[in-house]
Design a protein around this motif. Structure first.
Motif, PDB file in Angstrom:
ATOM      1  N   GLU A   1      -6.243   1.758  -7.480  1.00 58.48           N
ATOM      2  CA  GLU A   1      -5.916   3.137  -7.122  1.00 58.48           C
ATOM      3  C   GLU A   1      -7.140   3.756  -6.463  1.00 58.48           C
ATOM      4  O   GLU A   1      -8.254   3.618  -6.955  1.00 58.48           O
ATOM      5  CB  GLU A   1      -5.540   3.907  -8.387  1.00 58.48           C
ATOM      6  N   ARG A   2      -6.896   4.397  -5.336  1.00 58.21           N
ATOM      7  CA  ARG A   2      -7.948   5.117  -4.647  1.00 58.21           C
ATOM      8  C   ARG A   2      -7.463   6.544  -4.457  1.00 58.21           C
ATOM      9  O   ARG A   2      -6.306   6.765  -4.110  1.00 58.21           O
ATOM     10  CB  ARG A   2      -8.264   4.470  -3.307  1.00 58.21           C
ATOM     11  N   ALA A   3      -8.354   7.491  -4.686  1.00 63.35           N
ATOM     12  CA  ALA A   3      -7.938   8.880  -4.607  1.00 63.35           C
ATOM     13  C   ALA A   3      -8.997   9.715  -3.907  1.00 63.35           C
ATOM     14  O   ALA A   3     -10.185   9.411  -3.945  1.00 63.35           O
ATOM     15  CB  ALA A   3      -7.684   9.430  -6.008  1.00 63.35           C
ATOM     16  N   ALA A   4      -8.522  10.739  -3.265  1.00 66.63           N
ATOM     17  CA  ALA A   4      -9.353  11.761  -2.649  1.00 66.63           C
ATOM     18  C   ALA A   4      -8.641  13.078  -2.903  1.00 66.63           C
ATOM     19  O   ALA A   4      -7.453  13.076  -3.227  1.00 66.63           O
ATOM     20  CB  ALA A   4      -9.490  11.492  -1.148  1.00 66.63           C
ATOM     21  N   PRO A   5      -9.333  14.196  -2.779  1.00 64.58           N
ATOM     22  CA  PRO A   5      -8.634  15.468  -2.972  1.00 64.58           C
ATOM     23  C   PRO A   5      -7.381  15.522  -2.095  1.00 64.58           C
ATOM     24  O   PRO A   5      -7.441  15.346  -0.890  1.00 64.58           O
ATOM     25  CB  PRO A   5      -9.671  16.510  -2.546  1.00 64.58           C
ATOM     26  N   GLY A   6      -6.253  15.684  -2.748  1.00 66.22           N
ATOM     27  CA  GLY A   6      -5.000  15.825  -2.027  1.00 66.22           C
ATOM     28  C   GLY A   6      -4.297  14.536  -1.658  1.00 66.22           C
ATOM     29  O   GLY A   6      -3.239  14.561  -1.053  1.00 66.22           O
ATOM     30  N   PHE A   7      -4.854  13.378  -2.041  1.00 68.89           N
ATOM     31  CA  PHE A   7      -4.218  12.127  -1.632  1.00 68.89           C
ATOM     32  C   PHE A   7      -4.489  11.015  -2.640  1.00 68.89           C
ATOM     33  O   PHE A   7      -5.560  10.950  -3.233  1.00 68.89           O
ATOM     34  CB  PHE A   7      -4.733  11.677  -0.264  1.00 68.89           C
ATOM     35  N   ARG A   8      -3.496  10.145  -2.819  1.00 69.58           N
ATOM     36  CA  ARG A   8      -3.637   8.972  -3.699  1.00 69.58           C
ATOM     37  C   ARG A   8      -3.075   7.759  -2.967  1.00 69.58           C
ATOM     38  O   ARG A   8      -2.019   7.827  -2.351  1.00 69.58           O
ATOM     39  CB  ARG A   8      -2.847   9.190  -4.986  1.00 69.58           C
ATOM     40  N   LEU A   9      -3.794   6.629  -3.033  1.00 64.75           N
ATOM     41  CA  LEU A   9      -3.343   5.369  -2.459  1.00 64.75           C
ATOM     42  C   LEU A   9      -3.329   4.322  -3.558  1.00 64.75           C
ATOM     43  O   LEU A   9      -4.356   4.081  -4.203  1.00 64.75           O
ATOM     44  CB  LEU A   9      -4.262   4.923  -1.319  1.00 64.75           C
ATOM     45  N   LEU A  10      -2.167   3.712  -3.768  1.00 57.45           N
ATOM     46  CA  LEU A  10      -2.039   2.639  -4.732  1.00 57.45           C
ATOM     47  C   LEU A  10      -1.896   1.309  -4.021  1.00 57.45           C
ATOM     48  O   LEU A  10      -1.168   1.212  -3.033  1.00 57.45           O
ATOM     49  CB  LEU A  10      -0.804   2.847  -5.618  1.00 57.45           C
ATOM     50  N   THR A  11      -2.578   0.298  -4.526  1.00 58.59           N
ATOM     51  CA  THR A  11      -2.346  -1.077  -4.098  1.00 58.59           C
ATOM     52  C   THR A  11      -1.472  -1.690  -5.187  1.00 58.59           C
ATOM     53  O   THR A  11      -1.840  -1.694  -6.353  1.00 58.59           O
ATOM     54  CB  THR A  11      -3.668  -1.854  -3.971  1.00 58.59           C
ATOM     55  N   LEU A  12      -0.321  -2.187  -4.767  1.00 59.16           N
ATOM     56  CA  LEU A  12       0.679  -2.698  -5.693  1.00 59.16           C
ATOM     57  C   LEU A  12       0.925  -4.180  -5.430  1.00 59.16           C
ATOM     58  O   LEU A  12       0.777  -4.652  -4.311  1.00 59.16           O
ATOM     59  CB  LEU A  12       1.997  -1.924  -5.515  1.00 59.16           C
ATOM     60  N   ARG A  13       1.339  -4.884  -6.477  1.00 58.37           N
ATOM     61  CA  ARG A  13       1.713  -6.290  -6.366  1.00 58.37           C
ATOM     62  C   ARG A  13       3.061  -6.452  -7.043  1.00 58.37           C
ATOM     63  O   ARG A  13       3.277  -5.926  -8.138  1.00 58.37           O
ATOM     64  CB  ARG A  13       0.659  -7.163  -7.050  1.00 58.37           C
ATOM     65  N   ALA A  14       3.967  -7.179  -6.410  1.00 56.28           N
ATOM     66  CA  ALA A  14       5.282  -7.413  -6.997  1.00 56.28           C
ATOM     67  C   ALA A  14       5.104  -8.150  -8.326  1.00 56.28           C
ATOM     68  O   ALA A  14       4.433  -9.175  -8.380  1.00 56.28           O
ATOM     69  CB  ALA A  14       6.152  -8.225  -6.044  1.00 56.28           C
ATOM     70  N   ALA A  15       5.687  -7.581  -9.363  1.00 55.39           N
ATOM     71  CA  ALA A  15       5.537  -8.155 -10.710  1.00 55.39           C
ATOM     72  C   ALA A  15       6.449  -9.357 -10.878  1.00 55.39           C
ATOM     73  O   ALA A  15       7.416  -9.533 -10.201  1.00 55.39           O
ATOM     74  CB  ALA A  15       5.861  -7.094 -11.763  1.00 55.39           C
TER      75      ALA A  15
ATOM     76  N   LEU B   1       0.887  -1.155   0.000  1.00 55.85           N
ATOM     77  CA  LEU B   1       0.000   0.000   0.000  1.00 55.85           C
ATOM     78  C   LEU B   1       0.926   1.205   0.000  1.00 55.85           C
ATOM     79  O   LEU B   1       1.711   1.390   0.930  1.00 55.85           O
ATOM     80  CB  LEU B   1      -0.895   0.016   1.240  1.00 55.85           C
ATOM     81  N   PHE B   2       0.844   2.003  -1.053  1.00 57.27           N
ATOM     82  CA  PHE B   2       1.708   3.164  -1.198  1.00 57.27           C
ATOM     83  C   PHE B   2       0.834   4.392  -1.347  1.00 57.27           C
ATOM     84  O   PHE B   2       0.083   4.518  -2.315  1.00 57.27           O
ATOM     85  CB  PHE B   2       2.615   3.006  -2.425  1.00 57.27           C
ATOM     86  N   GLY B   3       0.908   5.287  -0.386  1.00 57.23           N
ATOM     87  CA  GLY B   3       0.084   6.487  -0.422  1.00 57.23           C
ATOM     88  C   GLY B   3       0.929   7.735  -0.382  1.00 57.23           C
ATOM     89  O   GLY B   3       1.982   7.761   0.256  1.00 57.23           O
ATOM     90  N   GLU B   4       0.461   8.748  -1.079  1.00 59.09           N
ATOM     91  CA  GLU B   4       1.174  10.016  -1.059  1.00 59.09           C
ATOM     92  C   GLU B   4       0.217  11.176  -1.257  1.00 59.09           C
ATOM     93  O   GLU B   4      -0.833  11.039  -1.871  1.00 59.09           O
ATOM     94  CB  GLU B   4       2.277  10.045  -2.107  1.00 59.09           C
ATOM     95  N   ARG B   5       0.631  12.307  -0.692  1.00 61.25           N
ATOM     96  CA  ARG B   5      -0.121  13.545  -0.895  1.00 61.25           C
ATOM     97  C   ARG B   5       0.178  14.067  -2.286  1.00 61.25           C
ATOM     98  O   ARG B   5       1.288  13.941  -2.786  1.00 61.25           O
ATOM     99  CB  ARG B   5       0.304  14.592   0.130  1.00 61.25           C
ATOM    100  N   VAL B   6      -0.844  14.651  -2.881  1.00 61.10           N
ATOM    101  CA  VAL B   6      -0.690  15.300  -4.179  1.00 61.10           C
ATOM    102  C   VAL B   6      -1.339  16.673  -4.051  1.00 61.10           C
ATOM    103  O   VAL B   6      -1.874  17.011  -2.990  1.00 61.10           O
ATOM    104  CB  VAL B   6      -1.330  14.457  -5.315  1.00 61.10           C
ATOM    105  N   GLY B   7      -1.341  17.448  -5.101  1.00 59.12           N
ATOM    106  CA  GLY B   7      -1.941  18.782  -5.042  1.00 59.12           C
ATOM    107  C   GLY B   7      -3.317  18.762  -4.386  1.00 59.12           C
ATOM    108  O   GLY B   7      -3.973  17.728  -4.320  1.00 59.12           O
ATOM    109  N   GLY B   8      -3.759  19.877  -3.895  1.00 56.19           N
ATOM    110  CA  GLY B   8      -4.991  19.947  -3.119  1.00 56.19           C
ATOM    111  C   GLY B   8      -6.277  19.807  -3.901  1.00 56.19           C
ATOM    112  O   GLY B   8      -7.353  19.781  -3.339  1.00 56.19           O
ATOM    113  N   GLU B   9      -6.215  19.725  -5.205  1.00 62.21           N
ATOM    114  CA  GLU B   9      -7.424  19.636  -6.019  1.00 62.21           C
ATOM    115  C   GLU B   9      -7.799  18.172  -6.279  1.00 62.21           C
ATOM    116  O   GLU B   9      -6.980  17.278  -6.155  1.00 62.21           O
ATOM    117  CB  GLU B   9      -7.194  20.343  -7.363  1.00 62.21           C
ATOM    118  N   PRO B  10      -9.056  17.929  -6.674  1.00 64.40           N
ATOM    119  CA  PRO B  10      -9.429  16.563  -7.064  1.00 64.40           C
ATOM    120  C   PRO B  10      -8.494  16.045  -8.152  1.00 64.40           C
ATOM    121  O   PRO B  10      -7.929  16.820  -8.919  1.00 64.40           O
ATOM    122  CB  PRO B  10     -10.861  16.730  -7.586  1.00 64.40           C
ATOM    123  N   LEU B  11      -8.350  14.743  -8.234  1.00 65.57           N
ATOM    124  CA  LEU B  11      -7.321  14.140  -9.067  1.00 65.57           C
ATOM    125  C   LEU B  11      -7.732  13.830 -10.502  1.00 65.57           C
ATOM    126  O   LEU B  11      -6.953  13.284 -11.253  1.00 65.57           O
ATOM    127  CB  LEU B  11      -6.829  12.851  -8.405  1.00 65.57           C
TER     128      LEU B  11
END
Length: 172
Positions: free
Chosen positions: A158-172, A124-134
């Motif tokens: 991928e899940r997103a909210a204003p200002g935030f993105r969360l990726l679910t990743l799987r090792a390739a 689970l990798f999450g990061e802040r992004v700009g404050g606007e919807p994605l």
């Protein structure tokens, strides 16, 4: 009143329901292992443990937050990640929510997380992004997805909210 937001600096503006849905969708083996490389108060690992039968370990450099995490997580190291050096290739799930900067940036964090998981492991990798919807956030989305692919991850969700993105990743 809007949806509840996951508390604490680590979760940014991600609604609790989105985080819980991401955790519920994880395919983790019973008796598996989960590591959060910047666990803060241990909330995310506590949610993972409630949903899946896994052993949890958190790494938290803040002694104050590590003390809280000790109540929620099986094992907590109150130290920076570089001082703990968790075993590579040993984890079924690794979590890094709003902690990539402390790991050298997005690309280094994703590569480091990839080294920590077992073959087929998840992140689970999450990061802040700009404050606007994605919706129009293509350049930044493309950058994070490209960095994930370059590090050996496949994006499962991928899940997103204003200002935030969360990726679910799987090792390739």
């Amino acid at each position: 009143m809007g949806p509840a937001l996951v508390s604490g600096e680590a979760a940014g503006a991600l609604p609790e329901a989105e985080l819980d849905a991401a955790i519920a969708a994880l395919a983790l083996p019973a008796g598996g292992t989960a590591l959060d490389v910047r666990c803060r108060d241990g909330d995310v690992l506590a949610r993972v443990k409630r949903r899946h039968a896994v052993t949890t370990m958190g790494i938290e450099p803040s002694a104050r937050e590590a003390a809280v995490a000790h109540e929620r997580v099986d094992l907590v190291h109150a130290a920076p990640l570089a001082e703990v050096a968790p075993m590579e290739g040993a984890w079924d799930l690794v979590v890094c929510i709003d902690g990539a900067d402390e790991l050298g940036g997005r690309e280094q964090a994703l590569a480091g997380l990839r080294r920590l998981v077992r073959p087929g492991g998840a992140a689970l990798f999450g990061e802040r992004v700009g404050g606007e919807p994605l919706a129009g956030d293509r350049p930044d989305r493309d950058a994070v997805v490209g960095a994930a692919h370059a590090a050996g991850w496949r994006v499962e969700a991928e899940r997103a909210a204003p200002g935030f993105r969360l990726l679910t990743l799987r090792a390739a």
